[in-house]
Design a protein around this motif. Structure first.
Motif, mmCIF file in Angstrom:
data_model
loop_
_atom_site.group_PDB
_atom_site.id
_atom_site.type_symbol
_atom_site.label_atom_id
_atom_site.label_comp_id
_atom_site.label_asym_id
_atom_site.label_seq_id
_atom_site.Cartn_x
_atom_site.Cartn_y
_atom_site.Cartn_z
ATOM 1 N N SER A 212 -3.359 -2.675 4.657
ATOM 2 C CA SER A 212 -2.346 -1.951 4.151
ATOM 3 C C SER A 212 -0.889 -2.363 4.398
ATOM 4 N N SER B 75 4.414 2.213 0.051
ATOM 5 C CA SER B 75 3.184 2.166 0.774
ATOM 6 C C SER B 75 1.995 2.132 0.105
ATOM 7 N N LYS B 76 1.293 0.943 0.357
ATOM 8 C CA LYS B 76 0.035 0.835 -0.270
ATOM 9 C C LYS B 76 -1.215 0.427 0.698
ATOM 10 N N LYS B 77 -2.441 0.869 0.409
ATOM 11 C CA LYS B 77 -3.665 0.570 1.118
ATOM 12 C C LYS B 77 -4.552 -0.092 0.060
ATOM 13 N N THR C 193 -6.515 -0.732 -4.712
ATOM 14 C CA THR C 193 -5.199 -0.213 -4.226
ATOM 15 C C THR C 193 -4.812 0.825 -4.737
ATOM 16 N N PRO D 150 -1.151 5.886 0.172
ATOM 17 C CA PRO D 150 -1.873 6.777 1.327
ATOM 18 C C PRO D 150 -1.233 8.115 0.853
#
Length: 745
Positions: A565, A593-595, A601, A604
């Protein structure tokens, strides 16, 4: 002849009395509360409306004059001999004072000189929007967001730059005593009356502070007992019948120590249900916090401070007809939490020629709670000791240290079969190398040994390029790690009826971060001031533990992320101070913000795309009147819904909380203030059919499941929901008025 006799008598009398007069002036003076003391005679006075004060009939000789204001303290020695002596105290404005910070490097240093960017928020800033605790007070700090995690018991944590609360370390006077259990409820028990200032570091600080300081650090610095007023009182009440009282007392014990006692009492006991779901909109609370700090006066003028705090809170939320007789039962749903906490903090400078300090803290935290019929009883004890050596050799500014942390944790969940005992041994070192007047580099590293996770190494580096005294560029890079305490940090695992699934032995999370900062201050000939503070950052995580609400909407799955992330963004702070009474603090943050889990992908849960904050003050000095307008605005964030049939919106709208306040001061002792909170009356139930899923069936008595554990839609439950209070992104408390009074001696 007669006149000569009179003159002789007057001269003899004057010589015999040998007295003088002192006239002082405070420049510039904006009618702040101020106390001026003539130390040897223990005489005190206050300035007039022009900042002028007078001491009459002063014996000849040497005297010390001490001036004390909220954000200013100064002493001057003067000598008088049958004369009228004038003395001037030059008071710099709050933004012009060369602020000293300790959080970024564990040692006192000018904010302009530290290679690690540190933001400062004084007690004056906190008064612009009076709150009963530090959790709410942080809502107007750029890039910092208090996040509520439950509609019923109002648990919360602090997000910095889009990272969840467990990645933010909160310390008191530099001691890591707010962690795990206390991150859920302990933040609401820190009263603003104890606070001298708050220092915020954004980005990893693990190389100095260890686990948990991954996303950022908030250091709450308590008031100095030497500089506190003799007595202070602050009381306010709201139209929701919330009542908050702060009292402070200072005393001197035979010139051996100064003692500061602070007491905070908060009470809210009037259930409200404005959204008509038969559940309390805001948790009812009664809490008391008692704080005592000692500054010991040593003959060698070295530091020795000792502080202790006791905190107790009784809070509950639930169905409107709940009372304590239903606690733990299945007749009426309620969430009831009893919290008891004791803290001890100390710092002692060794009586040697070198700057060697021993710091220590100890805490005991007991929680006795019921979430419906689910009992959660937990105890946590933490002991911490740290030895540091501050040494300057030529162009090297060194800090060497070692620390030991012991943690005992026990609860009644299946995750803790036997009490968990953790020992962490740490060694750290940093060296700030000044190559020239304009350039310096800070190198730091920390080695921790955790009896559960082995050795963990966290280095960091910082570079500062100081073009001028008001034009600075900084770049920081570092690593971080975090050891997870699942049930103490993830309140969603306890409340509601989602099943909690832990699929593996959770490993320590690791991260690395890069932060670039540029600071520019402009001072104008008309005494006005303008400051810019711009930052850009990138943080990458591995082994991150993110609760999975998506795989099965009726489960929360906890495991180390199979992937990575990242969060990146830009923030801007603007400070403005005019010469006609206008002050403004403005901030804005844009983040992404990415996970990436198993190659997919996503964004959150509960992470905003952008935010803005402001605190604008206008003072009418001739009228002793000031106005404060504070607020924030947040962009959309993804919300935890319970599947495709859930009618609640999956994404929050743009929302804003705004407040206004007027303050009237008189006699340099009294302040009367009042205003309106949440002017727009914003609550998260707008354009939503409900907030709490299945509020009519909190024990899921009428929910049907298929053979795989999935909820089956029925006429009574057409949306296939279970009881769940985790759908929350903003305070559920609407518009309300408040009024209060402050008094100080």
């Amino acid at each position: 002849m007669k006149n000569l006799i009179y003159i002789a008598i007057i001269l003899i009398s004057a010589i015999g009395n040998a007295q003088s007069k002192i006239i002082g002036t405070i420049k510039p003076y904006n009618k702040q509360s101020a106390t001026i003391t003539l130390k040897e005679l223990n005489k005190k006075t206050i300035p007039d409306s022009l900042g002028i004060f007078v001491f009459d009939s002063i014996p000849n000789g040497k005297h010390m004059i001490e001036i004390q204001m909220e954000n200013f303290f100064q002493r001057k020695n003067i000598t008088v001999n049958n004369e009228t002596k004038e003395v001037v105290f030059e008071i710099k404005s709050e933004k012009e004072i060369e602020e000293v910070v300790v959080t970024g490097t564990l040692k006192p240093v000018s904010r302009l000189e530290t290679p690690v960017p540190v933001e400062i928020y004084t007690s004056t800033f906190l008064k612009k929007n009076p709150t009963s605790n530090i959790f709410e007070a942080l809502q107007n700090v750029n890039g910092v967001r208090p996040q509520l995690n439950c509609n019923i018991c109002n648990t919360g944590d602090i997000h910095i730059n889009g990272l969840e609360g467990p990645y933010t370390m909160v310390t008191i006077d530099g001691m890591p005593i707010v962690s795990s259990l206390s991150t859920v409820y302990g933040l609401s028990g820190i009263p603003n009356s104890l606070i001298d200032r708050i220092e915020v570091v954004k980005g990893p600080a693990s190389s100095l502070y260890g686990s948990e300081a991954v996303g950022g650090l908030i250091n709450i610095i308590t008031k100095n007992a030497n500089m506190a007023p003799v007595f202070s009182a602050d009381f306010f009440s709201t139209s929701w019948l919330e009542n908050n009282l702060d009292l402070g007392f200072k005393s001197t014990i035979k010139n051996k120590a100064n003692s500061l006692v602070g007491l905070n009492y908060y009470n809210y006991n009037s259930p409200m249900d404005n959204n008509h779901d038969n559940f309390t909109d805001v948790t009812l609370q009664e809490r008391i916090s008692i704080f005592n700090k000692w500054n010991f006066i040593r003959k060698d003028n070295k530091v020795f401070t000792l502080a202790g705090r006791f905190f107790y809170e009784d809070r509950w939320g639930g169905e409107m007809n709940w009372n304590k007789s239903y606690r733990g039962g299945n007749e009426v749903y309620g969430e009831s939490i009893y919290t008891s906490r004791q803290e001890l903090i100390g710092k002692y400078q060794l009586p040697v020629s070198e700057k060697i300090y021993f710091s220590f803290s100890a805490t005991n935290h007991d929680q006795d709670s019921f979430y419906g019929t689910t009992k959660y009883a937990a105890q946590q004890r933490i002991g911490f000791g740290q030895l540091t050596w501050d040494k300057t050799i030529n162009n090297h500014d060194l800090l060497l240290g070692s620390a030991y942390r012991y943690q005992f944790y026990n609860d009644n969940t299946t995750a803790t079969v036997i009490p968990e005992k953790t020992n962490i041994y740490s060694f750290f070192a940093q060296d700030e190398i000044k190559f020239a007047k304009m350039h310096s580099v800070l190198l730091g590293s920390r080695l921790d040994y955790n009896n559960n996770h082995g050795y963990i190494f966290t280095p960091r580096m910082a570079y500062k390029w100081k073009f001028t005294d008001t034009d600075i560029f900084r770049i920081n890079a570092g690593t971080g790690f975090r050891v997870v305490n699942l049930f103490t940090e993830e309140h969603a695992a306890l409340t509601g009826s989602r099943d909690v699934i832990v699929t593996e032995n959770l490993k320590a999370e690791k991260s690395y971060n890069v932060n670039v900062n540029y600071l520019k201050k402009l001072r104008f000939d008309n005494a006005s001031f303008l400051g810019f503070d711009v930052s850009a950052w990138y943080t990458h995580f591995s082994n991150q533990i993110i609760p999975d609400y998506d795989t099965n909407p009726n489960q929360i799955i906890y495991k180390n992320l199979n992937g990575f992330s990242e969060t990146k963004g830009v923030s801007l702070n603007i400070d403005y101070l005019s010469n006609f009474g206008l002050k403004a603090i403005l901030g804005a943050t844009v983040l992404d913000s990415k996970k990436t889990r198993d190659g997919i992908t996503s964004t959150p849960i509960l992470t905003e795309k952008y935010s803005a904050n402001w605190a604008i003050t206008y003072e009418l000095l001739d009228w002793n009147l000031s106005f404060d307008y504070t607020g924030n605005v947040y962009g959309p964030m993804r919300l935890p819904i319970l599947g495709e049939l859930d009618p609640r919106k999956p994404t929050s709208p743009i929302w804003s909380i705004q407040n206004i306040q007027a303050t009237f001061k008189w006699n340099n002792k009294y302040e009367l203030y009042g205003g309106v909170k949440n002017l727009l009356n914003w609550t998260p139930n707008r354009k939503n059919p409900f907030l709490i899923a299945r509020a009519n069936d909190p024990f899921d008595e009428n929910v049907q499941f298929d053979g795989n554990g999935n909820v089956v839609p029925t006429p009574e439950n057409p949306y296939a929901l279970t009881f769940d209070p985790a759908y929350v992104y903003a305070p559920n408390q609407g518009i309300r008025g408040f009024i209060g009074i402050r008094y100080r001696i």
